[in-house]
Design a protein around this motif. Structure first.
Motif, mmCIF file in Angstrom:
data_model
loop_
_atom_site.group_PDB
_atom_site.id
_atom_site.type_symbol
_atom_site.label_atom_id
_atom_site.label_comp_id
_atom_site.label_asym_id
_atom_site.label_seq_id
_atom_site.Cartn_x
_atom_site.Cartn_y
_atom_site.Cartn_z
ATOM 1 N N ALA A 48 -9.459 -4.332 -30.998
ATOM 2 C CA ALA A 48 -9.890 -2.942 -31.235
ATOM 3 C C ALA A 48 -9.353 -2.001 -30.158
ATOM 4 O O ALA A 48 -9.521 -0.787 -30.240
ATOM 5 N N VAL A 49 -8.738 -2.566 -29.134
ATOM 6 C CA VAL A 49 -8.248 -1.760 -28.010
ATOM 7 C C VAL A 49 -6.718 -1.722 -28.020
ATOM 8 O O VAL A 49 -6.063 -2.759 -28.068
ATOM 9 N N GLY A 50 -6.178 -0.502 -27.991
ATOM 10 C CA GLY A 50 -4.711 -0.351 -27.997
ATOM 11 C C GLY A 50 -4.168 0.192 -26.692
ATOM 12 O O GLY A 50 -2.965 0.168 -26.444
ATOM 13 N N ALA A 51 -5.078 0.694 -25.848
ATOM 14 C CA ALA A 51 -4.632 1.224 -24.548
ATOM 15 C C ALA A 51 -5.812 1.172 -23.579
ATOM 16 O O ALA A 51 -6.977 1.203 -23.999
ATOM 17 N N ILE A 52 -5.491 1.084 -22.287
ATOM 18 C CA ILE A 52 -6.509 0.920 -21.248
ATOM 19 C C ILE A 52 -6.344 2.035 -20.218
ATOM 20 O O ILE A 52 -5.209 2.385 -19.866
ATOM 21 N N VAL A 53 -7.454 2.603 -19.777
ATOM 22 C CA VAL A 53 -7.441 3.592 -18.699
ATOM 23 C C VAL A 53 -8.228 3.015 -17.527
ATOM 24 O O VAL A 53 -9.337 2.521 -17.700
ATOM 25 N N LEU A 54 -7.625 3.069 -16.334
ATOM 26 C CA LEU A 54 -8.303 2.638 -15.108
ATOM 27 C C LEU A 54 -8.523 3.880 -14.260
ATOM 28 O O LEU A 54 -7.581 4.634 -13.998
ATOM 29 N N THR A 55 -9.767 4.091 -13.844
ATOM 30 C CA THR A 55 -10.065 5.304 -13.080
ATOM 31 C C THR A 55 -11.115 5.059 -12.008
ATOM 32 O O THR A 55 -11.625 3.935 -11.876
ATOM 33 N N GLY A 56 -11.422 6.075 -11.254
ATOM 34 C CA GLY A 56 -12.445 5.983 -10.212
ATOM 35 C C GLY A 56 -13.422 7.125 -10.395
ATOM 36 O O GLY A 56 -13.992 7.305 -11.459
ATOM 37 N N ASN A 57 -13.550 7.978 -9.350
ATOM 38 C CA ASN A 57 -14.406 9.158 -9.502
ATOM 39 C C ASN A 57 -13.659 10.367 -8.935
ATOM 40 O O ASN A 57 -12.508 10.243 -8.507
ATOM 41 N N GLU A 58 -14.316 11.513 -8.939
ATOM 42 C CA GLU A 58 -13.602 12.732 -8.549
ATOM 43 C C GLU A 58 -13.095 12.673 -7.107
ATOM 44 O O GLU A 58 -12.063 13.224 -6.776
ATOM 45 N N LYS A 59 -13.825 11.969 -6.240
ATOM 46 C CA LYS A 59 -13.431 11.951 -4.825
ATOM 47 C C LYS A 59 -12.423 10.850 -4.514
ATOM 48 O O LYS A 59 -11.610 10.987 -3.603
ATOM 49 N N ALA A 60 -12.458 9.778 -5.313
ATOM 50 C CA ALA A 60 -11.539 8.663 -4.996
ATOM 51 C C ALA A 60 -11.254 7.811 -6.220
ATOM 52 O O ALA A 60 -12.180 7.400 -6.934
ATOM 53 N N PHE A 61 -9.979 7.528 -6.401
ATOM 54 C CA PHE A 61 -9.584 6.436 -7.294
ATOM 55 C C PHE A 61 -9.920 5.141 -6.544
ATOM 56 O O PHE A 61 -10.784 4.388 -6.970
#
Ligand SMILES: CCCCCCCCCCCCC[C@H](O)CC(=O)SCCNC(=O)CCNC(=O)[C@H](O)C(C)(C)COP(=O)(O)OP(=O)(O)OC[C@H]1O[C@@H](n2cnc3c(N)ncnc32)[C@H](O)[C@@H]1OP(=O)(O)O
Length: 259
Positions: A48-61
Motif C-alpha cells: 500500500a506504500v509507494g513512497a516514504i518520507v523521513l522527517t524530524g521536527n521544525e527545530k531539527a531533522f
C-alpha cells in the motif's frame, strides 16, 4: 517500533517516518538506528506504500549521532560492533522504494548523512546542514566525506568538513545538496504531497528509475548508459508502460496498477 521513531501511514500511498527525540534535537541513537532499519523494511514490504518520507521536527531533522552515547567508546567498541556498518547495508540494498528526506532545522553530522542516504532532500527554509564532526575530534562516519563531496563538489565539501561550519537551505540548494526549498509553514504536508505524486505513479517503474539514477554514482558514463538502456527497454514489458502511454494518447489520467 521504538518511541524514538513514529510511523504514520498517510493515504495516498505514503509512509511517514518521524524521528522523535526532540529533547536532544533528534540525536541518533543505536535504538533509533535499529528502529529505522525495521520500519523502512516494513514499508518496503507494504504494497500500500509507494513512497516514504523521513522527517524530524521544525527545530531539527537530526543533530547527528548521540554524542553522549559515543563519547566513551573505544576503537574496539566501534570496530568490533561495526558501528553503523549494518544499517547502511539495509538502506542501500533492501529499500527500493523512494525515500524523501524532509529536512527542517538542523541536519548535522549523522543527521546530514542520514538525509543524504535518502533519495533526495526537500528542505524547509530554516534548514541548516553541516558535518561538524571535526569539532568533536572525529570525522564524518556515515558517508559525509563521500556523499557530500559527490553531491556538492570537493571544494565546498572540504570547507564544510574541515571547518565544521553549517550552510543554510539556500546555500545547500545552490550547492546541489537539496532538490528544492519549501516554506516552513505546512512543510511536511507539502512534502507528503510530493511523495503522494510519486506514489501515484508505477511503483515498479519508479524503483527502476531510482536504480538508474543511483547507478550513475557507481559506474562509468558508458556503463551507466548501457544499464539505463536495458532498464528503459524493460519498462516496455510492463502493463504500466502501456497504460501510461495509452492514457496520454486518450487524453485521460493513467491508472497505474504496478504491473
Ligand atoms: C536504515 C538506515 C539507518 C541509518 C541510521 C543511522 C543513524 C546513526 C548515525 C550515526 C552516525 C555516526 C557518524 C557521524 O558522522 C558522527 C556524528 O554525527 S557526531 C555528532 C555531530 N553533530 C554535532 O556535532 C552537533 C551537536 N549539536 C550542536 O552543535 C548544537 O546542539 C546545535 C545543533 C548547534 C544546537 O545548539 P542549541 O540550539 O544551543 O541547542 P543545544 O546545544 O542546547 O542542544 C539541545 C539539547 O540537545 C542535545 N544535543 C544536541 N545535539 C546532540 C547530539 N548530537 N548528541 C547528543 N545530544 C545532543 C544537547 O546536549 C542539549 O541537551 P541538554 O543539554 O538540554 O540535555
Amino acid at each position: 517500533m521504538s518511541e524514538q521513531l513514529v510511523l504514520t501511514k498517510i493515504d495516498g500511498g505514503v509512509g511517514v517516518l518521524t524521528l522523535n527525540r526532540p529533547a536532544v534535537l533528534n540525536a541518533l541513537s543505536n535504538e533509533v538506528m535499529e528502529a529505522l532499519g525495521e520500519a523502512l523494511l516494513a514499508l518496503e514490504n507494504n504494497d500500500a506504500v509507494g513512497a516514504i518520507v523521513l522527517t524530524g521536527n521544525e527545530k531539527a531533522f537530526a543533530a547527528g549521532a548521540d554524542i553522549s552515547a559515543m563519547k566513551d567508546w573505544s576503537y574496539m567498541d566501534v570496530y568490533k560492533s561495526n558501528y553503523i556498518g549494518g544499517p547502511w547495508e539495509t538502506m542501500k540494498n533492501a529499500i527500493r522504494k523512494p525515500v524523501i528526506a524532509a529536512v527542517s532545522g538542523y541536519a548535522l553530522g549523522g543527521g546530514c548523512e542520514l538525509a543524504m542516504m535518502c533519495d533526495f532532500i526537500i528542505a524547509a527554509d530554516n534548514a541548516k546542514f553541516g558535518q561538524p564532526e571535526i569539532k568533536l575530534g572525529t570525522i564524518p562516519g556515515l558517508g559525509g566525506t563521500q556523499r557530500l563531496t559527490r553531491a556538492i563538489g570537493k571544494s565546498k565539501a572540504m570547507d564544510l568538513v574541515l571547518t565544521g561550519r553549517m550552510m543554510d537551505a539556500k546555500e545547500a540548494e545552490s550547492a546541489g545538496l537539496v532538490a528544492r526549498i519549501l516554506p516552513l509553514e505546512n512543510f511536511l504536508e507539502e512534502v507528503v504531497k510530493v511523495a503522494q505524486g510519486i506514489a501515484g505513479l508505477s511503483t515498479p517503474v519508479v524503483m527502476m528509475a531510482k536504480q538508474c539514477v543511483n547507478a550513475a554514482l557507481e559506474t562509468t558514463l558508458e556503463q551507466g548508459l548501457q544499464y539505463e538502456r536495458r532498464v528503459f527497454h524493460a519498462t516496455f514489458a510492463t502493463q504500466d508502460q502501456k497504460e501510461g502511454m495509452n492514457a496520454f494518447v486518450e487524453k485521460r489520467q493513467a491508472n497505474f496498477r504496478n504491473m
